[in-house]
Design a protein around this motif. Structure first.
Motif, short mmCIF file in Angstrom:
data_model
loop_
_atom_site.label_atom_id
_atom_site.label_comp_id
_atom_site.label_asym_id
_atom_site.label_seq_id
_atom_site.Cartn_x
_atom_site.Cartn_y
_atom_site.Cartn_z
N GLY A 1 0.31 -3.03 -17.67
CA GLY A 1 1.33 -2.16 -18.26
C GLY A 1 1.67 -0.95 -17.43
N THR A 2 0.87 -0.68 -16.40
CA THR A 2 1.16 0.43 -15.49
C THR A 2 2.42 0.11 -14.69
N VAL A 3 3.34 1.06 -14.60
CA VAL A 3 4.57 0.88 -13.81
C VAL A 3 4.43 1.66 -12.51
N VAL A 4 4.61 0.96 -11.38
CA VAL A 4 4.41 1.55 -10.05
C VAL A 4 5.70 1.43 -9.24
N GLU A 5 6.06 2.50 -8.56
CA GLU A 5 7.16 2.50 -7.59
C GLU A 5 6.59 2.58 -6.19
N LEU B 1 4.13 5.44 3.23
CA LEU B 1 4.55 4.84 1.97
C LEU B 1 4.07 5.71 0.81
N ILE B 2 4.94 5.89 -0.19
CA ILE B 2 4.56 6.55 -1.43
C ILE B 2 4.30 5.48 -2.48
N VAL B 3 3.11 5.46 -3.04
CA VAL B 3 2.81 4.59 -4.19
C VAL B 3 2.76 5.51 -5.41
N TRP B 4 3.78 5.42 -6.25
CA TRP B 4 4.00 6.39 -7.33
C TRP B 4 3.80 5.71 -8.69
N VAL B 5 2.89 6.24 -9.48
CA VAL B 5 2.64 5.75 -10.84
C VAL B 5 3.54 6.53 -11.79
N LYS B 6 4.54 5.85 -12.36
CA LYS B 6 5.50 6.53 -13.24
C LYS B 6 5.27 6.23 -14.72
N GLN B 7 4.42 5.25 -15.02
CA GLN B 7 4.08 4.96 -16.41
C GLN B 7 2.64 4.50 -16.48
N LEU B 8 1.88 5.07 -17.42
CA LEU B 8 0.46 4.78 -17.55
C LEU B 8 0.21 3.64 -18.54
N ALA B 9 -0.96 3.08 -18.47
CA ALA B 9 -1.37 2.04 -19.41
C ALA B 9 -2.07 2.68 -20.61
N PRO B 10 -1.84 2.17 -21.83
CA PRO B 10 -2.58 2.68 -22.99
C PRO B 10 -4.07 2.45 -22.81
N SER B 11 -4.88 3.47 -23.19
CA SER B 11 -6.32 3.37 -23.00
C SER B 11 -7.04 4.17 -24.07
N THR C 1 5.86 -3.71 -12.90
CA THR C 1 4.88 -3.45 -13.96
C THR C 1 3.64 -4.29 -13.67
N LEU C 2 2.49 -3.65 -13.57
CA LEU C 2 1.27 -4.33 -13.14
C LEU C 2 0.69 -5.21 -14.23
N ASN C 3 0.16 -6.35 -13.79
CA ASN C 3 -0.66 -7.19 -14.65
C ASN C 3 -2.14 -6.87 -14.39
N ALA C 4 -3.02 -7.34 -15.25
CA ALA C 4 -4.45 -7.18 -14.99
C ALA C 4 -4.83 -8.12 -13.84
N GLY C 5 -5.33 -7.57 -12.76
CA GLY C 5 -5.63 -8.35 -11.56
C GLY C 5 -4.68 -7.95 -10.44
N GLN C 6 -4.33 -8.90 -9.58
CA GLN C 6 -3.45 -8.60 -8.45
C GLN C 6 -1.99 -8.78 -8.83
N THR C 7 -1.17 -7.81 -8.45
CA THR C 7 0.28 -7.86 -8.67
C THR C 7 0.97 -7.63 -7.33
N THR C 8 1.87 -8.51 -6.96
CA THR C 8 2.61 -8.39 -5.71
C THR C 8 3.96 -7.74 -5.98
N ILE C 9 4.25 -6.68 -5.23
CA ILE C 9 5.53 -5.98 -5.35
C ILE C 9 6.38 -6.34 -4.13
N PRO C 10 7.41 -7.18 -4.28
CA PRO C 10 8.29 -7.47 -3.15
C PRO C 10 9.03 -6.21 -2.71
N ILE C 11 9.19 -6.04 -1.41
CA ILE C 11 9.80 -4.84 -0.86
C ILE C 11 11.15 -5.19 -0.23
N ALA C 12 12.17 -4.41 -0.58
CA ALA C 12 13.48 -4.59 0.02
C ALA C 12 13.40 -4.25 1.51
#
Length: 516
Positions: free
Chosen positions: A444-448, A488-498, A469-480
């Protein structure tokens, strides 16, 4: 008419007592105010909290329609007269404020001989063409993205007015209209005598709640408008509970902007128009900006002026169309070129083809992404303090058993005092990044992912390369594909409920780039 409102204070008692005929005269279509200058056309609504009637009228001097906020009451009642004077003074101060989200105050007048009995003062503003805010939800609530887009101008106006030391009084649905361009506007200025900036923020929360649910969450609702439901403890039910399709951030900011209903003026953590605006901007969608508000005139409204111009072209759709046409043209040229090359080979080539053979469609080995080493990382933030700065090396140490985590927050990013957090990664060499792989347990974490132009970049100004939006485990983000970058900036714009709060954890970040 002067560009500045009439500068006169409300007398404690009107110098000219209304005649018997005046006393019987009511505020009805055709009645005139201010020595006959303003003729009433149609009543738009009322605000019973301050005994105000909202009218559309005709300015007989300049020949244009205007919006009148008519304050009524007993002229001999000192409390009513004092309250009306305070409202007129505040409207007078707002006459110098110009913003697309607020109708400009043209004049402020006190009772004149011949005015209907019981008029304590009038605020005159430019007329806002379009539709009533309540008309938008008459057939049901709006899509969340549309609601967020419509409300942006009013939220921006509230923030600008508060910076100027003004209060708009944007906390009643019939004082707000929607323009043919699809923008919510404060159409009837004139804040209550005791209104504060907090009331404007609560008004934004109530307007957003109304657009998302079709229900009003503050006092003074017009007759027939459904009220927001409350839970067993008396708190307002969240929009997301009534409509599960409402994004969590929009639901949260509406509820927190509304704040306490016990009348003490406090809010639930959202205290500025800027905080509301930030969330609206994140969720606004631009699917035909005028489709919601442009309607044909009804037979019962003979005074409305409706736009007959063709709808303005949607810039987003035009851009997408241009990209699609361009891509089609390039593909066509490539196919024609390939056919031409093969024909030349058939007629001009010998028995043996030159160079190594290659089957059409065989994957190009060099086109596959290759790992790029991350050599350093530093925290990057927009506000407040960085999250776990000493744990950032765990993001690229090659060991998934180590991790970096954000702080634990009571509010989701964008609805509290922080809009995000992240890290600036330094690559071994300038690289055309192909993909970024993130190993995280926080679904549920959203990463830019953004390209940075140096060691101290502006996050918002850095080009966006990808978002996921990340899944539990590995998530691949395709890059334009873009220009090579070494930062590179890895920016967390939305957190996961915890555990009733919000927190995200990342074990490892892997960068893949084009082979050199």
């Amino acid at each position: 008419m002067s560009s500045k409102p009439t500068r006169q204070a409300m007398p404690e008692h009107d110098a000219v007592e209304g005649s018997a005929e005046n006393a019987e005269q009511a505020l009805t279509p055709g009645a005139v105010l201010d020595h006959g200058r303003y003729r009433l056309l149609a009543k738009v609504g009322s605000d019973p909290r301050c005994d105000a009637e909202l009218w559309r009228a005709k300015d007989g001097v300049l020949g244009r329609d205007v919006a009148l906020t008519i304050l009524t009451g007993d002229r001999s009642d000192s409390q009513s007269a004092s309250s009306a004077r305070r409202t007129l003074e505040r409207a007078m101060h707002a006459s110098t404020f110009n913003h697309v989200g607020v109708a400009r105050v043209l004049d402020v007048v006190t009772p004149a001989p011949g005015d209907p009995d019981g008029v304590l003062g009038v605020v005159i503003a430019e007329w806002t063409h379009g539709t009533d805010l309540l008309d938008l939800v008459s057939e049901g609530p709006l899509p969340p993205g549309t609601a967020a887009r419509l409300l942006q101008p009013l939220a921006a106006a509230v923030e600008a007015a508060h910076h100027a030391g003004l209060v708009l009084g944007a906390d009643h649905p019939q004082r707000i209209r929607v323009t043919p361009e699809g923008e919510v506007r404060m159409a009837f200025p004139g804040p209550l005598s005791a209104a504060s900036s907090t009331d404007d923020v609560r008004g934004l929360g109530a307007a957003l709640y109304l657009l998302l649910t079709g229900r009003w969450a503050l006092d003074g609702a017009p007759e027939g408008l459904a009220l927001a439901p409350t839970g067993p403890d008396g708190t307002i039910v969240a929009p997301r509970t009534l409509r599960p399709t409402v994004p969590l951030e929009l639901s949260t900011v509406a509820l927190r902007a509304l704040g306490s209903q016990d009348g003490n003026g406090t809010t639930g953590g959202v205290r500025t128009g800027a905080a509301v605006l930030r969330v609206l901007e994140q969720h606004a969608t631009f699917d035909g900006p005028t489709s919601v508000v442009q309607q044909p005139p009804t037979s019962g409204d003979t005074h409305e002026v409706w736009s007959t111009q063709d709808p303005k072209p949607d810039k987003v759709k035009r851009k997408k169309l241009a990209i699609s046409v361009g891509a089609l043209a390039v593909a066509t040229l490539l196919v024609i070129g390939w056919i031409a090359a093969n024909l030349i080979g058939i007629f001009a080539g010998g028995d043996q083809a030159e160079g190594p053979s290659k089957t059409l469609g065989e994957p190009d080995q060099q086109a596959r992404p290759v790992p790029v080493q991350v050599t350093g990382g530093t925290p990057i933030i927009k506000e407040q303090t960085p999250d776990s700065p000493d744990k950032i090396p765990n993001l690229y140490d090659g060991d998934p058993s180590t991790s970096w985590a954000t702080d634990s927050y009571n509010d989701q990013f964008g609805s509290g005092f922080k809009s995000g957090t992240g890290t600036l990664l330094t690559l071994q060499r300038p690289t055309s990044v192909r993909e970024v792989v993130i190993d995280s347990p926080s679904a549920g974490t959203v990463v830019e992912v953004r390209a940075a132009n140096g060691p101290n970049p502006n996050v918002d100004a850095s080009p966006l390369l990808g978002q996921q939006t990340l899944n539990a485990g590995q998530t691949t983000i395709p890059i334009a594909q873009g220009q090579p970058t070494q930062n590179l900036i890895v920016w967390v714009k939305q957190l996961a409920p915890s555990g009733g709060k919000y927190q995200s954890r990342i074990n490892e970040i892997t960068v893949q780039g084009s082979a050199s």
